[in-house]
Design a protein around this motif. Structure first.
Motif, PDB file in Angstrom:
ATOM      1  N   UNK A   1       0.838  -1.212   0.000  1.00  0.00           N
ATOM      2  CA  UNK A   1       0.000   0.000   0.000  1.00  0.00           C
ATOM      3  C   UNK A   1       0.864   1.250   0.000  1.00  0.00           C
ATOM      4  N   UNK A   2       1.871   1.292   0.858  1.00  0.00           N
ATOM      5  CA  UNK A   2       2.747   2.458   0.954  1.00  0.00           C
ATOM      6  C   UNK A   2       3.431   2.750  -0.374  1.00  0.00           C
ATOM      7  N   UNK A   3       3.894   1.703  -1.045  1.00  0.00           N
ATOM      8  CA  UNK A   3       4.568   1.893  -2.338  1.00  0.00           C
ATOM      9  C   UNK A   3       3.604   2.412  -3.393  1.00  0.00           C
ATOM     10  N   UNK A   4       2.364   1.927  -3.380  1.00  0.00           N
ATOM     11  CA  UNK A   4       1.370   2.440  -4.325  1.00  0.00           C
ATOM     12  C   UNK A   4       1.123   3.936  -4.073  1.00  0.00           C
ATOM     13  N   UNK A   5       1.007   4.320  -2.811  1.00  0.00           N
ATOM     14  CA  UNK A   5       0.781   5.731  -2.483  1.00  0.00           C
ATOM     15  C   UNK A   5       1.938   6.576  -2.989  1.00  0.00           C
TER      16      UNK A   5
END
Length: 239
Positions: A208-212
């Protein structure tokens, strides 16, 4: 201001004046929560919808500590019938509690009260925008799927500083959808929730963090451990 994640979707927010707000207090039967329910002493409880993994210990805490529960109209009716102090509101409305403004906003999810012998209607699932005394705005999305008002209404009109969003998939958004919602909400800080409580919603929050970061590198992502505190400094995020 201090935020503590209690696992799943349960959060404790403590304002600079020491007011404690407990959101979706799924505590005693929450396998990811290590905090005993007896240690919690909120001034107010907010419940996003009627499912047991969000309603949790709301009635027990309210009853033992004389704390009001904020919920939608239908859940408030149920609470009143159980003799529980409550504050009824609905989507689009706001209340003020000791200089803290609480606005109920939309969510896309079901909300029937499912922990009683015969499931009863629980109105519409909701989210909360909590505006603290210093103006900091915290958006707790509750359980939800992706919907465009996250951008055109919540993001553009209400402008949250902190967004707390589910990433567990199956019952809510997954990591990519959660990241897209985060981009639309455009907060300064984002916190993932509603994952890893059970095997069916296991996720790697770093995905999730990488997508953000790919969608909007200006948004900071904070991955908390269950029970962990985070102190948010409003001034450090001012442009």
């Amino acid at each position: 201001m201090e935020i503590r994640w209690l696992g799943h979707s349960a959060f404790e927010i403590t304002s600079d004046k020491g007011i404690k707000i407990l959101i979706d207090p799924f505590i005693s039967n929450n396998p990811s929560c290590q905090v005993p329910v007896e240690e919690l002493n909120p001034d107010l409880i907010c419940v996003t919808h009627g499912h047991v993994d969000h309603f949790g210990d709301a009635m027990e805490i309210s009853n033992s500590q004389s704390v009001p529960v904020v919920a939608n109209h239908e859940i408030s009716l149920y609470l009143s019938n159980q003799g529980i102090e409550n504050v009824s509101m609905n989507i689009g409305g706001s209340i003020v509690f000791r200089d803290i403004k609480i606005t109920m906003l939309d969510a896309k999810h079901s909300s029937d009260i499912d922990f009683v012998e015969d499931t009863i209607p629980g109105g519409s699932a909701a989210s909360f925008l909590i505006t603290l005394e210093d103006g900091t705005k915290i958006f707790h999305s509750g359980d939800t799927g992706l919907f465009r008002d996250m951008e055109t209404v919540i993001g553009e009109i209400y402008k949250p500083d902190i967004a707390i969003v589910p990433i567990g998939d199956k019952f809510t958004m997954g990591p990519f959808e959660g990241a897209l919602a985060t981009m639309w909400l455009n907060p300064k800080l984002a916190i993932p929730m509603h994952y890893d409580t059970y095997p069916v919603i296991e996720q790697d929050p770093l995905v999730y963090s990488n997508f953000v970061k790919q969608l909007n590198p200006k948004i900071d992502v904070l991955v908390l451990n269950s029970g962990e505190f985070y102190e948010y400094n409003f001034e450090s995020y001012e442009e």
